[in-house]
Design an enzyme around this catalytic site. Structure first.
Site, PDB file in Angstrom:
ATOM      1  N   LYS A   1       0.839  -1.205   0.000  1.00 46.25           N
ATOM      2  CA  LYS A   1       0.000   0.000   0.000  1.00 46.25           C
ATOM      3  C   LYS A   1       0.871   1.251   0.000  1.00 46.25           C
ATOM      4  O   LYS A   1       0.651   2.178  -0.775  1.00 46.25           O
ATOM      5  CB  LYS A   1      -0.937   0.003   1.204  1.00 46.25           C
ATOM      6  CG  LYS A   1      -1.861   1.211   1.257  1.00 46.25           C
ATOM      7  CD  LYS A   1      -2.744   1.214   2.488  1.00 46.25           C
ATOM      8  CE  LYS A   1      -3.819   0.171   2.409  1.00 46.25           C
ATOM      9  NZ  LYS A   1      -4.815   0.287   3.507  1.00 46.25           N
TER      10      LYS A   1
ATOM     11  N   GLU B   1      10.209  -5.653   3.911  1.00 51.90           N
ATOM     12  CA  GLU B   1      10.458  -6.945   3.288  1.00 51.90           C
ATOM     13  C   GLU B   1      10.076  -6.924   1.813  1.00 51.90           C
ATOM     14  O   GLU B   1      10.798  -7.448   0.956  1.00 51.90           O
ATOM     15  CB  GLU B   1       9.659  -8.038   4.010  1.00 51.90           C
ATOM     16  CG  GLU B   1      10.019  -8.208   5.478  1.00 51.90           C
ATOM     17  CD  GLU B   1       9.128  -7.393   6.398  1.00 51.90           C
ATOM     18  OE1 GLU B   1       8.995  -7.762   7.573  1.00 51.90           O
ATOM     19  OE2 GLU B   1       8.576  -6.357   5.939  1.00 51.90           O
TER      20      GLU B   1
ATOM     21  N   GLY C   1      -5.263  -4.983   5.483  1.00 54.24           N
ATOM     22  CA  GLY C   1      -4.437  -5.891   4.706  1.00 54.24           C
ATOM     23  C   GLY C   1      -4.963  -7.310   4.670  1.00 54.24           C
ATOM     24  O   GLY C   1      -5.038  -7.944   3.616  1.00 54.24           O
ATOM     25  N   ARG C   2      -5.334  -7.853   5.832  1.00 60.02           N
ATOM     26  CA  ARG C   2      -5.784  -9.249   5.876  1.00 60.02           C
ATOM     27  C   ARG C   2      -7.204  -9.420   5.346  1.00 60.02           C
ATOM     28  O   ARG C   2      -7.718 -10.540   5.291  1.00 60.02           O
ATOM     29  CB  ARG C   2      -5.658  -9.785   7.296  1.00 60.02           C
ATOM     30  CG  ARG C   2      -6.397  -8.983   8.364  1.00 60.02           C
ATOM     31  CD  ARG C   2      -5.914  -9.395   9.747  1.00 60.02           C
ATOM     32  NE  ARG C   2      -6.485  -8.595  10.819  1.00 60.02           N
ATOM     33  CZ  ARG C   2      -6.025  -7.400  11.206  1.00 60.02           C
ATOM     34  NH1 ARG C   2      -4.979  -6.865  10.582  1.00 60.02           N
ATOM     35  NH2 ARG C   2      -6.578  -6.741  12.202  1.00 60.02           N
TER      36      ARG C   2
ATOM     37  N   GLU D   1      -4.208 -12.126  14.113  1.00 61.32           N
ATOM     38  CA  GLU D   1      -3.854 -10.705  14.033  1.00 61.32           C
ATOM     39  C   GLU D   1      -5.058  -9.844  14.399  1.00 61.32           C
ATOM     40  O   GLU D   1      -4.901  -8.740  14.917  1.00 61.32           O
ATOM     41  CB  GLU D   1      -3.357 -10.355  12.629  1.00 61.32           C
ATOM     42  CG  GLU D   1      -2.681  -8.985  12.547  1.00 61.32           C
ATOM     43  CD  GLU D   1      -1.910  -8.786  11.249  1.00 61.32           C
ATOM     44  OE1 GLU D   1      -0.679  -8.966  11.261  1.00 61.32           O
ATOM     45  OE2 GLU D   1      -2.551  -8.448  10.241  1.00 61.32           O
TER      46      GLU D   1
ATOM     47  N   HIS E   1      -1.378 -38.184  10.302  1.00 65.34           N
ATOM     48  CA  HIS E   1      -0.116 -38.905  10.531  1.00 65.34           C
ATOM     49  C   HIS E   1       0.928 -38.004  11.187  1.00 65.34           C
ATOM     50  O   HIS E   1       2.121 -38.328  11.180  1.00 65.34           O
ATOM     51  CB  HIS E   1       0.412 -39.459   9.209  1.00 65.34           C
ATOM     52  CG  HIS E   1      -0.440 -40.550   8.646  1.00 65.34           C
ATOM     53  ND1 HIS E   1      -0.162 -41.884   8.854  1.00 65.34           N
ATOM     54  CD2 HIS E   1      -1.585 -40.514   7.924  1.00 65.34           C
ATOM     55  CE1 HIS E   1      -1.091 -42.620   8.260  1.00 65.34           C
ATOM     56  NE2 HIS E   1      -1.963 -41.816   7.689  1.00 65.34           N
TER      57      HIS E   1
ATOM     58  N   LYS F   1       9.073  -4.293  14.201  1.00 66.14           N
ATOM     59  CA  LYS F   1       9.546  -3.636  12.981  1.00 66.14           C
ATOM     60  C   LYS F   1      10.481  -2.481  13.313  1.00 66.14           C
ATOM     61  O   LYS F   1      11.538  -2.300  12.683  1.00 66.14           O
ATOM     62  CB  LYS F   1       8.363  -3.109  12.174  1.00 66.14           C
ATOM     63  CG  LYS F   1       7.476  -4.175  11.563  1.00 66.14           C
ATOM     64  CD  LYS F   1       6.343  -3.526  10.784  1.00 66.14           C
ATOM     65  CE  LYS F   1       5.413  -4.538  10.180  1.00 66.14           C
ATOM     66  NZ  LYS F   1       4.306  -3.888   9.435  1.00 66.14           N
TER      67      LYS F   1
END
Length: 551
Positions: A214, A220, A282-283, A368, A399, A511
């Site tokens: 954005k 990152e 964002g999510r 979050e 398993h 951050k």
């Protein structure tokens, strides 16, 4: 929960009293008492069946939970979100992911609106959707050509968090609908292995990069974007002039962002920047231009179907009575287990290989959003909130960690997600898969006693709850509805717990500290006295050790 109103206190107390009287009742007893339990505790919405009969609930339980939701004014909260009220109170923002799914008016019908600060946002939403559709069609049809005149064969989405998890999960889930000859790749981790391993198998001349950030400053994402840019330019030996480099970059890089200045400085034409809005978290953003990799993979028409499936769940969520409302019931069950049975995690078990990234996506969506320890007014919570979300596709999980689900000391509720029709043509394996999903939910419920097992090591008590969600086929519509259902479940939990589900201040401190810590790892010379003074002996000692070992 802090600062309860008198009505809320009364509802919580009634639920607590019911729990004390009901907790000793076993699931097997509930089924023995009522042969119609499945019919009573299952229903369909937006293409999905929810069976919640294998939960510790009775008619009284549901009534008490619904009374709690009403005491917490859930219907008013749903209406406020729908009407563009700034319910994200710590950032003073509206919450509009549902608006991204509202279709255009059909056949002269009245258009739905989403008003923020007095302005209808729907024309803007549909304008960006149209811009994304035109671009996706150009790439998919071969009209959009790379710098050498070749068509695009590979798309790399570079983002992180909501700019990666949602679109990646959904794109993988809808693999059946991908454009032939077009491959999708996702890079998120700042670990250079991620971008390096992706780039080493690609051709710069036929690769398109979608940079999703954005602000176009996400650390990152921008580190990976610049690594991709360097790799791309290195593939063109003749591009020594800045003008030719910019032309090449413009053919192979587009942005999903709102920072036109930074996008252009990177070398991307502003015409190839696809925007979104601060009322889209964002999510919750895969329905916006953040879903560009999905649209490139499955096409604008099927992306519209994806939105349509979510919209169908939205309409169900807004209109269905609370006691027959799928997201509401799932949320109330979460509150029931978290606050009364004291569970602290939930396993997501999708019995479909292409839903393998769903647990990771739901981790961000749920944890979050609900990982908060203060209420909307900033007061400490006095009841637990948030649940640890984890899981893997069945039958892989059986398993691995199902041993803990069946015989561990903690009770962990499970969501089983089943798809009736596969995309493959191996019916025997599909029956085996579905049989395992059904058998595991039953085994969790009934357990096995000592008389049947013959050994305490082979005995487990059962009485462990689960939901089962079933759809006919994994399509854009059914996937959209499933994701919207979980979004709304999270919102309902936040209303009951009186927390803000739409901020994420908890990730910010790390951050900030990472930027200063990076100075401790610089290879040349010693860190400055200020950098040393700003940290602790453990972090400094580890940084010194890592710096020494990195050469």
């Amino acid at each position: 929960m802090s600062n309860l109103t008198a009505t809320q206190q009364q509802a919580w107390q009634a639920l607590s009293q019911h729990y004390e009287a009901f907790q000793a009742t076993k699931l097997s007893e509930l089924f023995a008492q009522d042969s119609q339990r499945f019919a009573k505790y299952s229903f369909e919405a937006a293409g999905w069946l929810l069976d919640y009969s294998k939960n510790h609930v009775s008619t009284e339980t549901i009534k008490a939970l619904v009374n709690l939701a009403e005491a917490c004014e859930l219907p008013a909260a749903i209406k406020a979100m729908t009407n563009g009220v700034a319910i994200n109170n710590t950032e003073q923002r509206a919450v509009g992911h549902m608006a991204l799914r509202i279709p255009r008016a059909q056949n002269g019908g009245e258009a739905q609106q989403f008003i923020v600060n007095g302005e209808d946002q729907m024309p803007l939403v549909h304008a960006v959707l149209g811009q994304c559709s035109r671009f996706a069609n150009a790439v998919r049809s071969g009209q959009w050509l790379g710098y050498t005149g070749q068509a695009i064969t590979d798309v790399v989405n570079i983002g992180i968090g909501g700019s990666d998890l949602g679109p990646q999960m959904a794109t993988i889930a809808l693999r059946e609908y991908w454009q032939k000859g077009l491959q999708l790749h996702f890079v998120s981790n700042v670990d250079g292995h991620d971008i390096s391993e992706t780039l080493e198998r690609l051709n710069p001349a036929t690769t398109l990069f979608v940079i999703a950030s954005k602000t176009f400053t996400t650390q990152e994402t921008m580190a990976n974007a610049h690594a991709a840019r360097r790799w791309f330019l290195a593939g063109f030996e003749n591009n020594t002039q800045s003008s030719s480099q910019n032309i090449a970059i413009g053919k192979h890089f587009v942005a999903v962002s709102t920072n036109a200045q930074a996008v252009q400085a990177f070398g991307i034409d502003a015409a190839n920047m696809f925007g979104f809005w601060d009322w889209v978290g964002g999510r919750y953003s895969m329905w916006s231009a953040i879903g560009m990799p999905m649209m490139l993979a499955i096409g604008p028409e099927r992306f519209a179907q994806f939105l349509s499936g979510a919209h169908a769940m939205d309409e169900h969520f807004k209109a269905a009575p609370l006691q027959r409302n799928m997201p509401v019931l799932l949320a109330l069950l979460e509150v029931w287990y978290r606050n009364f049975y004291k569970t602290n995690s939930r396993c997501i078990a999708p019995y479909h290989h292409r839903l393998r990234r769903l647990p990771a996506y739901l981790q961000q969506l749920d944890m979050e959003s609900l990982g908060k320890s203060v209420d909307r007014e900033g007061q400490p919570l006095t009841r637990s909130s948030g649940t640890v979300i984890w899981g893997e596709p069945g039958t892989n999980g059986q398993h691995a960690y199902f041993q803990l689900l069946h015989q561990g000391t903690d009770v962990i509720p499970v969501d089983f997600i089943l798809v009736a029709q596969p995309d493959h043509s191996i019916p025997d394996q599909q029956r085996m898969l579905l049989a395992n999903g059904l058998a595991q939910s039953r085994a969790l419920m009934v357990g096995r006693n000592l008389a049947d097992s013959g050994s305490s090591h082979k005995t487990f008590i059962g009485n462990r709850p689960s939901n089962t969600l079933v759809t006919q086929h994994l399509t854009p519509e059914s996937l959209g509805a499933l994701i919207a259902m979980y979004e709304h479940k999270v919102f309902v939990c936040s209303v009951i717990w009186n927390i803000n589900a739409f901020d994420q201040w908890g990730v910010e401190l790390g951050k900030v500290l990472a930027k200063g810590t990076e100075q401790l790892l610089m290879p040349d010379g010693q860190p400055s006295e200020a950098a040393i003074a700003s940290t602790d002996s453990s972090t400094l000692g580890l940084a010194n050790y890592l710096r020494a070992k990195s050469h």
